[in-house]
Write a protein that holds these residues in place. Structure first.
Motif, PDB file in Angstrom:
ATOM      1  N   LYS A 199       0.845  -1.181   0.000  1.00 50.61           N
ATOM      2  CA  LYS A 199       0.000   0.000   0.000  1.00 50.61           C
ATOM      3  C   LYS A 199       0.888   1.242   0.000  1.00 50.61           C
ATOM      4  O   LYS A 199       2.029   1.190   0.477  1.00 50.61           O
ATOM      5  N   PRO A 200       0.367   2.382  -0.465  1.00 53.76           N
ATOM      6  CA  PRO A 200       1.174   3.614  -0.422  1.00 53.76           C
ATOM      7  C   PRO A 200       1.677   3.941   0.989  1.00 53.76           C
ATOM      8  O   PRO A 200       2.790   4.478   1.130  1.00 53.76           O
ATOM      9  N   GLU A 201       0.912   3.588   2.000  1.00 51.83           N
ATOM     10  CA  GLU A 201       1.350   3.879   3.371  1.00 51.83           C
ATOM     11  C   GLU A 201       2.499   2.987   3.839  1.00 51.83           C
ATOM     12  O   GLU A 201       3.035   3.193   4.934  1.00 51.83           O
ATOM     13  N   ASP A 202       2.877   2.007   3.040  1.00 51.62           N
ATOM     14  CA  ASP A 202       4.064   1.206   3.345  1.00 51.62           C
ATOM     15  C   ASP A 202       5.355   1.899   2.893  1.00 51.62           C
ATOM     16  O   ASP A 202       6.454   1.412   3.168  1.00 51.62           O
ATOM     17  N   THR A 203       5.224   3.027   2.202  1.00 51.99           N
ATOM     18  CA  THR A 203       6.398   3.762   1.744  1.00 51.99           C
ATOM     19  C   THR A 203       7.226   4.218   2.931  1.00 51.99           C
ATOM     20  O   THR A 203       6.728   4.906   3.823  1.00 51.99           O
ATOM     21  N   ALA A 204       8.488   3.813   2.955  1.00 46.26           N
ATOM     22  CA  ALA A 204       9.376   4.122   4.078  1.00 46.26           C
ATOM     23  C   ALA A 204      10.762   3.568   3.776  1.00 46.26           C
ATOM     24  O   ALA A 204      10.935   2.717   2.896  1.00 46.26           O
ATOM     25  N   VAL A 205      11.720   4.048   4.540  1.00 46.02           N
ATOM     26  CA  VAL A 205      13.024   3.391   4.562  1.00 46.02           C
ATOM     27  C   VAL A 205      12.925   2.226   5.535  1.00 46.02           C
ATOM     28  O   VAL A 205      12.495   2.400   6.678  1.00 46.02           O
ATOM     29  N   HIS A 206      13.286   1.053   5.067  1.00 47.08           N
ATOM     30  CA  HIS A 206      13.209  -0.154   5.872  1.00 47.08           C
ATOM     31  C   HIS A 206      14.600  -0.546   6.357  1.00 47.08           C
ATOM     32  O   HIS A 206      15.553  -0.569   5.582  1.00 47.08           O
ATOM     33  N   TYR A 207      14.693  -0.843   7.638  1.00 48.28           N
ATOM     34  CA  TYR A 207      15.958  -1.198   8.270  1.00 48.28           C
ATOM     35  C   TYR A 207      15.861  -2.587   8.891  1.00 48.28           C
ATOM     36  O   TYR A 207      14.826  -2.938   9.463  1.00 48.28           O
ATOM     37  N   CYS A 208      16.939  -3.327   8.833  1.00 45.80           N
ATOM     38  CA  CYS A 208      16.994  -4.557   9.609  1.00 45.80           C
ATOM     39  C   CYS A 208      17.815  -4.293  10.864  1.00 45.80           C
ATOM     40  O   CYS A 208      18.750  -3.482  10.854  1.00 45.80           O
ATOM     41  N   GLY A 209      17.432  -4.942  11.936  1.00 47.72           N
ATOM     42  CA  GLY A 209      18.114  -4.796  13.207  1.00 47.72           C
ATOM     43  C   GLY A 209      18.429  -6.161  13.796  1.00 47.72           C
ATOM     44  O   GLY A 209      17.708  -7.133  13.542  1.00 47.72           O
ATOM     45  N   ALA A 210      19.474  -6.207  14.603  1.00 45.79           N
ATOM     46  CA  ALA A 210      19.879  -7.460  15.245  1.00 45.79           C
ATOM     47  C   ALA A 210      20.027  -7.245  16.740  1.00 45.79           C
ATOM     48  O   ALA A 210      20.645  -6.272  17.192  1.00 45.79           O
ATOM     49  N   ASP A 211      19.449  -8.158  17.497  1.00 46.59           N
ATOM     50  CA  ASP A 211      19.502  -8.124  18.953  1.00 46.59           C
ATOM     51  C   ASP A 211      20.282  -9.342  19.427  1.00 46.59           C
ATOM     52  O   ASP A 211      19.778 -10.464  19.359  1.00 46.59           O
ATOM     53  N   PRO A 212      21.493  -9.175  19.911  1.00 48.45           N
ATOM     54  CA  PRO A 212      22.314 -10.331  20.309  1.00 48.45           C
ATOM     55  C   PRO A 212      21.880 -10.979  21.609  1.00 48.45           C
ATOM     56  O   PRO A 212      22.267 -12.111  21.889  1.00 48.45           O
ATOM     57  N   GLN A 213      21.090 -10.263  22.399  1.00 51.20           N
ATOM     58  CA  GLN A 213      20.681 -10.791  23.706  1.00 51.20           C
ATOM     59  C   GLN A 213      19.404 -11.620  23.632  1.00 51.20           C
ATOM     60  O   GLN A 213      19.074 -12.334  24.561  1.00 51.20           O
ATOM     61  N   GLY A 214      18.662 -11.444  22.576  1.00 49.23           N
ATOM     62  CA  GLY A 214      17.443 -12.225  22.423  1.00 49.23           C
ATOM     63  C   GLY A 214      16.202 -11.556  22.963  1.00 49.23           C
ATOM     64  O   GLY A 214      15.093 -11.906  22.580  1.00 49.23           O
ATOM     65  N   ALA A 215      16.337 -10.618  23.854  1.00 51.89           N
ATOM     66  CA  ALA A 215      15.171  -9.901  24.392  1.00 51.89           C
ATOM     67  C   ALA A 215      15.566  -8.497  24.817  1.00 51.89           C
ATOM     68  O   ALA A 215      14.925  -7.899  25.677  1.00 51.89           O
ATOM     69  N   GLY A 216      16.615  -7.994  24.214  1.00 52.70           N
ATOM     70  CA  GLY A 216      17.111  -6.678  24.575  1.00 52.70           C
ATOM     71  C   GLY A 216      16.974  -5.689  23.442  1.00 52.70           C
ATOM     72  O   GLY A 216      16.178  -5.903  22.515  1.00 52.70           O
TER      73      GLY A 216
END
Length: 119
Positions: free
Chosen positions: A87-104
């Motif tokens: 949808k047009p509202e999905d327009t954005a810069v998309h980032y991937c992130g990594a959490d090494p602690q599993g819940a942090g």
């Protein structure tokens, strides 16, 4: 951890894209991975996340539930975001992130890939 995100682009409403995020520098299978996005003038928001402890566990924001699918290939150290029915509202810069602690917090970020959905 180094993250490289790619796969963004311009697509018409109703179309699909698949984002990829390749990780290096740490045991990928132990990382909780997520996709975030930031639209112009808005705060960064969580889109989807995936954990791995033998069985994948996923979470989706309500705005993308049923349209997006997050998955991971631990053999390729890569997490994916399949985006359908865009949808047009999905327009954005998309980032991937990594959490090494599993819940942090997500301590590591990719450079972002722009998704533009035209109406």
């Amino acid at each position: 951890v180094q993250l490289q995100a790619y796969g963004g682009g311009l697509v018409q409403a109703g179309g699909s894209l698949r984002l990829s995020c390749a990780a290096s520098g740490r045991t990928f299978s132990r990382l909780r991975m997520a996709w975030f996005r930031q639209a112009p003038g808005k705060e960064r928001e969580l889109v989807a996340r995936i954990t791995w402890s033998g069985v994948s566990s996923t979470y989706y924001a309500d705005s993308v539930k049923g349209r997006f699918t997050i998955s991971r290939d631990n053999a390729k150290n890569t997490v994916y975001l399949q985006m359908n029915s865009l949808k047009p509202e999905d327009t954005a810069v998309h980032y991937c992130g990594a959490d090494p602690q599993g819940a942090g917090p997500y301590d590591y970020w990719g450079q972002g890939t722009l998704v533009t959905v035209s109406s």
